[in-house]
Scaffold this motif. Structure first.
Motif, PDB file in Angstrom:
ATOM      1  N   HIS A  99     -16.381  32.255  13.351  1.00  0.00           N
ATOM      2  CA  HIS A  99     -17.775  32.699  13.459  1.00  0.00           C
ATOM      3  C   HIS A  99     -18.515  31.888  14.524  1.00  0.00           C
ATOM      4  CE1 HIS A  99     -18.716  29.123  11.109  1.00  0.00           C
ATOM      5  NE2 HIS A  99     -17.941  29.552  10.125  1.00  0.00           N
ATOM      6  N   ILE A 100     -19.785  32.217  14.745  1.00  0.00           N
ATOM      7  CA  ILE A 100     -20.517  31.574  15.832  1.00  0.00           C
ATOM      8  C   ILE A 100     -20.819  30.104  15.526  1.00  0.00           C
ATOM      9  CG2 ILE A 100     -21.484  33.711  16.742  1.00  0.00           C
ATOM     10  CD1 ILE A 100     -24.088  33.042  15.287  1.00  0.00           C
ATOM     11  N   GLY A 101     -20.709  29.704  14.265  1.00  0.00           N
ATOM     12  CA  GLY A 101     -20.809  28.275  13.947  1.00  0.00           C
ATOM     13  C   GLY A 101     -19.620  27.523  14.527  1.00  0.00           C
ATOM     14  N   THR A 325     -27.708  27.510  11.974  1.00  0.00           N
ATOM     15  CA  THR A 325     -28.280  28.354  10.927  1.00  0.00           C
ATOM     16  C   THR A 325     -28.650  29.713  11.520  1.00  0.00           C
ATOM     17  OG1 THR A 325     -30.469  27.385  11.361  1.00  0.00           O
ATOM     18  CG2 THR A 325     -29.173  26.416   9.582  1.00  0.00           C
ATOM     19  N   ILE A 326     -28.858  30.685  10.654  1.00  0.00           N
ATOM     20  CA  ILE A 326     -29.252  32.034  11.069  1.00  0.00           C
ATOM     21  C   ILE A 326     -30.654  32.308  10.532  1.00  0.00           C
ATOM     22  CG2 ILE A 326     -28.666  34.470  11.070  1.00  0.00           C
ATOM     23  CD1 ILE A 326     -26.502  32.811  12.341  1.00  0.00           C
ATOM     24  N   MET A 331     -25.506  30.203   7.220  1.00  0.00           N
ATOM     25  CA  MET A 331     -24.726  31.421   7.417  1.00  0.00           C
ATOM     26  C   MET A 331     -23.722  31.588   6.289  1.00  0.00           C
ATOM     27  SD  MET A 331     -22.614  32.714  10.781  1.00  0.00           S
ATOM     28  CE  MET A 331     -21.717  31.173  10.912  1.00  0.00           C
ATOM     29  N   SER A 332     -23.730  32.762   5.663  1.00  0.00           N
ATOM     30  CA  SER A 332     -22.771  33.025   4.587  1.00  0.00           C
ATOM     31  C   SER A 332     -22.633  34.528   4.398  1.00  0.00           C
ATOM     32  CB  SER A 332     -23.218  32.378   3.268  1.00  0.00           C
ATOM     33  OG  SER A 332     -24.360  33.038   2.752  1.00  0.00           O
ATOM     34  N   ASN A 337     -25.454  37.445   6.576  1.00  0.00           N
ATOM     35  CA  ASN A 337     -25.770  36.969   7.927  1.00  0.00           C
ATOM     36  C   ASN A 337     -24.583  36.269   8.593  1.00  0.00           C
ATOM     37  OD1 ASN A 337     -25.625  34.559   6.539  1.00  0.00           O
ATOM     38  ND2 ASN A 337     -27.696  33.881   7.026  1.00  0.00           N
ATOM     39  N   PHE A 338     -23.394  36.651   8.170  1.00  0.00           N
ATOM     40  CA  PHE A 338     -22.163  36.062   8.697  1.00  0.00           C
ATOM     41  C   PHE A 338     -21.820  36.763  10.009  1.00  0.00           C
ATOM     42  CE2 PHE A 338     -17.546  35.539   8.992  1.00  0.00           C
ATOM     43  CZ  PHE A 338     -17.395  34.201   8.659  1.00  0.00           C
TER      44      PHE A 338
END
Length: 539
Positions: A99-101, A325-326, A331-332, A337-338
């Motif tokens: 993911h973007i994290g 964070t989103i 993010m989850s 919002n993943f």
């Protein structure tokens, strides 16, 4: 029914290479020579001047300061070996798409590794792949896919994402399962040295009471282990709250290895120490990762390796990226919002823009300091998009001024014998300060403002153009930014054709509607005597 995993010979090569991108210095020469020749401001001293800049950068590396999480202070970078710098960064657990994290961390360390290479450090960047873990096992049970097959599939997807993000700095990717013999040896030695104990039916655990320095990195204690947000091994029979598993006995329908320790698999933390000891030895220069790995994962790595070798520190410097964070929330998947890397790139790939989605994401990440929290939201995307358009527009204006206003011809600027490094020095000073990319970008935009003002007054010189282009070339390569010529989509061409027919039949209302439709897609239509001309609104 589960099948035993074979103990393999430890792998020495699982790498990705970018064969299309030459070394930075070579690329700098090629780009600058092309730019200068294209805009007729090429000098015979170009190569000599670039070499002077390269030599300056290598000398300048003595000033590199980084914030060490271990000491919580900025320290001068001084690798253990003068000619080699060893960097290890915790890689992904391959049970899902990255993911973007993840992108935030791996783009930051891609920049760090490339900048260190730029300064002349022979940087060896090692990244692990966690391909056996509780999360992988749980996902395999959900999907009905064998753990090994599932891990390989998502590892392949991760490498595909890295290629798309133009992450090319990693020297070696090391799978945890390729280091089972080293893991077994380390577990046996920890048991022998009374640092580990067995819990029947569960596995072997590290006894934190035998390592008083535990918590030095995170400034926490073993008694605070239950407050951690990262993965904790739970067992009612543990001697101490923070004790963690180094070898887990197999459970029904789970993968295992037949070993002297019994049928089982490695604990999460010991996988990394086995990898780094095999490749770097018991100590190395820099350990990196996301901030949420400091406790307990990085603490556990320190605890294991320093107990094994009786040498400290495990890593001389520790670097950690901040959270992503989103819209202010973690993010989850449960919050909906993943955002995976591939979904971001697909969603934000806009042909009407003069840059790709990778450039947009790279700029978003590197416009923030690697240690700060990034809140991913529409405003941040818009800000990054506008900044990139400013860079693109400035490049066009610089080119037009050089060719139309200065009307330079080849050789006309040979009075400019030296490439002024003032801009480049300021740029490097920012990056020497703990890789301060936002400050470096601020310097670039400050210079753009200065040169734009000079152009407005018709006072920009050949020297200004050469210096500015040298800096922009350095920026684009280090930050991985790429610009392109906008291609007109077939849909827009069809709209223009339909509009021409509407104009021929004097259906002006439809013609206006079609013009607006083209505008909504990012293009304007200019009517001329020779026919319509299509313009990108971003050109």
């Amino acid at each position: 029914m589960s099948r035993p995993e074979k103990t393999k010979k430890e792998s020495k090569t699982v790498t990705i290479k970018d064969t299309e991108t030459p070394p930075f210095y070579k690329l700098s020469l090629l780009l600058l020579e092309h730019i200068l020749q294209k805009n007729t401001i090429y000098t015979q001293d170009t190569h000599k001047n670039l070499r002077q800049i390269k030599n300056f950068e290598i000398e300048y590396n003595r000033m590199m300061q980084i914030l060490n999480t271990l000491s919580n202070k900025k320290e001068r970078l001084a690798p253990r070996h003068k000619k080699r710098l060893e960097l290890f960064v915790c890689g992904p657990t391959v049970y899902d798409y990255a993911h973007i994290g993840h992108a935030r961390t791996y783009l930051a360390f891609d920049f760090i590794a490339k900048y260190l290479l730029r300064l002349g450090y022979k940087t060896y960047y090692l990244q692990n792949i966690t391909d056996i873990d509780d999360k992988i096992i749980a996902r395999a049970k959900e999907t009905g896919i064998h753990t090994k097959d599932l891990a390989r599939n998502f590892e392949k997807a991760y490498h595909e994402d890295e290629r798309k993000l133009r992450i090319t700095s990693v020297s070696k990717y090391a799978r945890a399962t390729d280091y089972i013999p080293t893991i077994i040896r380390q577990v046996k030695l920890l048991i022998k040295k009374k640092h580990a104990y067995e819990i029947g039916g569960d596995g072997y655990y590290f006894d934190l009471s035998t390592f008083p320095r535990y918590g030095a990195l995170s400034k926490r204690t073993s008694g605070q282990a239950e407050d951690a947000t990262s993965r904790i091994d739970e067992s009612k029979e543990k001697r101490n709250k923070g004790d963690f598993a180094i070898w887990k006995f197999s459970k029904p329908n789970e993968p295992y290895w037949n070993t002297e320790l019994g049928k089982g698999r490695p604990g999460w933390h010991i996988e990394d120490t086995a990898i780094t000891e095999s490749i770097f030895g018991p100590q190395y220069d820099i350990h990196g990762g996301a901030v949420d790995l400091i406790f307990p994962h990085h603490e556990a790595e320190i605890t294991q390796q320093e107990s094994l070798s009786n040498k400290k520190p495990l890593a001389k410097y520790w670097l950690h990226t901040g959270f992503l964070t989103i819209n202010g929330e973690k993010m989850s998947k449960s919050l909906g919002n993943f955002i995976t890397i591939r979904s971001f790139l697909e969603q934000h790939e806009t042909p009407v823009l003069p840059f790709d989605a990778t450039t947009l994401l790279r700029y978003m990440v590197l416009s923030q300091h690697y240690r700060t929290r990034i809140d991913f939201n529409d405003a941040l995307i818009a800000q990054a998009r506008q900044a990139l358009l400013t860079l693109f527009d400035f490049e066009k204006r610089l080119t037009m001024y050089a060719t139309r206003t200065l009307k330079l011809k080849p050789g006309e600027d040979r009075r400019t014998k030296k490439l002024n490094t003032k801009y480049i020095v300021k740029f490097h000073k920012a990056l020497q300060n703990d890789f301060n990319t936002p400050q470096a970008l601020a310097i670039v935009f400050e210079i753009i403002h200065t040169i734009n003002t000079k152009i407005d007054k018709q006072k920009a010189t050949i020297q200004d153009i050469i210096n500015t282009r040298a800096l922009l070339t350095l920026l684009y390569e280090l930050f991985g930014l790429r610009f392109r010529t906008v291609q007109i989509p077939k849909e827009v061409k069809s709209i223009v054709t339909e509009r021409e027919e509407a104009r021929r039949t004097k259906n002006w209302h439809l013609a206006d509607d079609l013009r607006d439709k083209a505008k909504s897609l990012g293009f304007s239509i200019e009517d001329t005597q020779k026919g319509p001309i299509i313009h990108s609104l971003y050109h």
